[in-house]
Design a protein around this motif. Structure first.
Motif, PDB file in Angstrom:
ATOM      1  N   ALA A  94       0.189  -3.577   0.067  1.00 58.69           N
ATOM      2  CA  ALA A  94       0.498  -2.747  -1.095  1.00 58.69           C
ATOM      3  C   ALA A  94       0.804  -3.620  -2.298  1.00 58.69           C
ATOM      4  O   ALA A  94       1.253  -4.771  -2.171  1.00 58.69           O
ATOM      5  N   ALA A  95       0.547  -3.073  -3.482  1.00 56.85           N
ATOM      6  CA  ALA A  95       0.999  -3.676  -4.732  1.00 56.85           C
ATOM      7  C   ALA A  95       2.308  -2.982  -5.110  1.00 56.85           C
ATOM      8  O   ALA A  95       2.333  -1.770  -5.327  1.00 56.85           O
ATOM      9  N   LEU A 109      -4.964   4.498  -5.023  1.00 54.59           N
ATOM     10  CA  LEU A 109      -5.451   3.361  -4.242  1.00 54.59           C
ATOM     11  C   LEU A 109      -5.951   2.329  -5.241  1.00 54.59           C
ATOM     12  O   LEU A 109      -6.857   2.594  -6.020  1.00 54.59           O
ATOM     13  N   LEU A 110      -5.335   1.150  -5.214  1.00 60.06           N
ATOM     14  CA  LEU A 110      -5.611   0.158  -6.240  1.00 60.06           C
ATOM     15  C   LEU A 110      -6.830  -0.681  -5.869  1.00 60.06           C
ATOM     16  O   LEU A 110      -6.870  -1.321  -4.820  1.00 60.06           O
ATOM     17  N   ASP A 111      -7.847  -0.666  -6.758  1.00 61.21           N
ATOM     18  CA  ASP A 111      -9.029  -1.502  -6.555  1.00 61.21           C
ATOM     19  C   ASP A 111      -8.683  -2.950  -6.897  1.00 61.21           C
ATOM     20  O   ASP A 111      -7.979  -3.231  -7.875  1.00 61.21           O
ATOM     21  N   LEU A 112      -9.208  -3.877  -6.092  1.00 61.33           N
ATOM     22  CA  LEU A 112      -8.890  -5.285  -6.283  1.00 61.33           C
ATOM     23  C   LEU A 112      -9.251  -5.779  -7.684  1.00 61.33           C
ATOM     24  O   LEU A 112      -8.551  -6.621  -8.260  1.00 61.33           O
ATOM     25  N   ALA A 113     -10.348  -5.285  -8.217  1.00 60.12           N
ATOM     26  CA  ALA A 113     -10.809  -5.765  -9.521  1.00 60.12           C
ATOM     27  C   ALA A 113      -9.753  -5.572 -10.607  1.00 60.12           C
ATOM     28  O   ALA A 113      -9.698  -6.341 -11.580  1.00 60.12           O
ATOM     29  N   ASP A 169      -6.892  -1.619  -1.963  1.00 58.83           N
ATOM     30  CA  ASP A 169      -8.169  -1.567  -1.250  1.00 58.83           C
ATOM     31  C   ASP A 169      -8.585  -2.992  -0.862  1.00 58.83           C
ATOM     32  O   ASP A 169      -9.447  -3.606  -1.486  1.00 58.83           O
ATOM     33  N   MET A 170      -7.923  -3.503   0.162  1.00 59.66           N
ATOM     34  CA  MET A 170      -8.131  -4.873   0.603  1.00 59.66           C
ATOM     35  C   MET A 170      -8.196  -4.894   2.126  1.00 59.66           C
ATOM     36  O   MET A 170      -7.417  -4.208   2.796  1.00 59.66           O
ATOM     37  N   ALA A 230       4.714   5.954   6.623  1.00 57.57           N
ATOM     38  CA  ALA A 230       3.683   6.998   6.638  1.00 57.57           C
ATOM     39  C   ALA A 230       2.587   6.829   5.579  1.00 57.57           C
ATOM     40  O   ALA A 230       1.406   6.954   5.886  1.00 57.57           O
ATOM     41  N   PRO A 231       2.900   6.522   4.329  1.00 52.90           N
ATOM     42  CA  PRO A 231       1.821   6.443   3.323  1.00 52.90           C
ATOM     43  C   PRO A 231       0.898   5.238   3.503  1.00 52.90           C
ATOM     44  O   PRO A 231      -0.173   5.200   2.917  1.00 52.90           O
ATOM     45  N   PHE A 232       1.327   4.242   4.303  1.00 53.52           N
ATOM     46  CA  PHE A 232       0.577   2.996   4.381  1.00 53.52           C
ATOM     47  C   PHE A 232       0.056   2.681   5.782  1.00 53.52           C
ATOM     48  O   PHE A 232      -0.687   1.740   5.977  1.00 53.52           O
TER      49      PHE A 232
END
Length: 308
Positions: free
Chosen positions: A169-170, A183-187, A262-263, A299-301
């Motif tokens: 997570a970030a 959901l965080l994209d790596l870019a 998203d990794m 739960a969320p992860f």
């Protein structure tokens, strides 16, 4: 003239232990006897009393009304017999010695311990903060009963019980520009200010490798040794940090948020026990509370549910 009952202290201890610890196996461990010998003591006592003290349910025993009525008398006799006989069943074994890294001891394991003790007031817990290599070594030497950790490397004789797996997570303040992403994209990490774990962490090496493959170059301003430290630095700096969300999100400040990334990276958590140790009734109960609290907090992860 009157006759005294011919119950033996060992028979009474086997009965009281089984009642309080929940199984003949746990009672046998406390008595340092075999399970069959402990069962024979209980059967002998029941024969002398002329009535069963337990109901046989499947392969287990459940104390019945007669057993409940006899328990106080049996305990009183053991108490009167002296310190050794009167010692509450498994007094020594009912002390649970737990070790975990700092991130687990910043609220999560305190909540697990409080829930466990509220349900098992006769037990006690010793909670120690240790890094993963130290706790694994000490558990292999039976100096702790249970450890909780991630990134387990099986270099020592320990038994790992899978707990859960989570995605990375970030973690950032809620006012950070990336905080609204489900959901965080790596870019989107390119050019972002990061607080990173120090390079000695295996996760740091893997994260750097994955970012480099995508040509993503965040700005690392601070390196630190623990996830808990990284979280608070990110909070103070208005930066973000890539860490495991569990168990830190269990007691994370309200102005912070953890966003799944998203990794292709997963944290693997386990409870760790001495390889030759049996699981006493109270240790099994602690494990149930630990697993239930972990599942709720993650739960969320979570990407794979816990297995017993």
């Amino acid at each position: 003239m009157y006759s005294l009952p011919d119950w033996t202290l060992k028979e009474l201890a086997a009965f009281v232990l089984t009642t309080r610890l929940g199984t003949v196996t746990a009672a046998a461990e406390s008595l340092r006897m075999s399970q069959s010998a402990t069962s024979r003591l209980i059967s002998s006592l029941e024969s002398k009393l002329g009535q069963p003290l337990f109901d046989r349910v499947g392969r287990g025993l459940v104390v019945n009304a007669a057993g409940q009525a006899f328990l106080e008398r049996a305990s009183g006799i053991l108490n009167a017999a002296g310190p050794e006989a009167s010692r509450s069943p498994g007094d020594e074994s009912r002390l649970l010695r737990i070790a975990a890294p700092p991130s687990f001891c910043a609220g999560f394991l305190q909540d697990v311990t409080a829930r466990f003790l509220s349900e098992n007031p006769g037990c006690s817990v010793q909670l120690e903060v240790r890094n993963t290599p130290a706790l694994i070594e000490m558990i292999s030497e039976s100096r702790f009963d249970l450890g909780v950790t991630s990134g387990l490397r099986m270099h020592h004789a320990v038994r790992a019980v899978p707990l859960l797996k989570t995605r990375i997570a970030a973690v950032m303040r809620r006012d950070h520009p990336l905080s609204q992403s489900p959901l965080l994209d790596l870019a989107r990490l390119d050019g972002q200010t990061l607080v990173q774990l120090s390079p000695r962490h295996a996760s740091r090496v893997q994260i750097d490798t994955l970012l480099a493959r995508r040509g993503i170059r965040p700005s690392t301003q601070v390196e630190t040794s623990t996830g808990l430290s990284a979280l608070h630095l990110a909070r103070q700096m208005g930066a973000l940090t890539l860490i495991s969300p569990f168990p830190l999100t269990h007691s994370m400040p309200d102005d912070m948020i953890a966003v799944p990334v998203d990794m292709d990276f997963v944290y693997d958590y386990a409870a760790v026990l001495p390889v030759n140790a049996g699981r006493s009734a109270h240790l099994r109960r602690f494990m149930r509370v630990l697993q239930g609290t972990a599942l709720q907090a993650s739960a969320p992860f979570r990407v794979v549910p816990a297995t017993a």
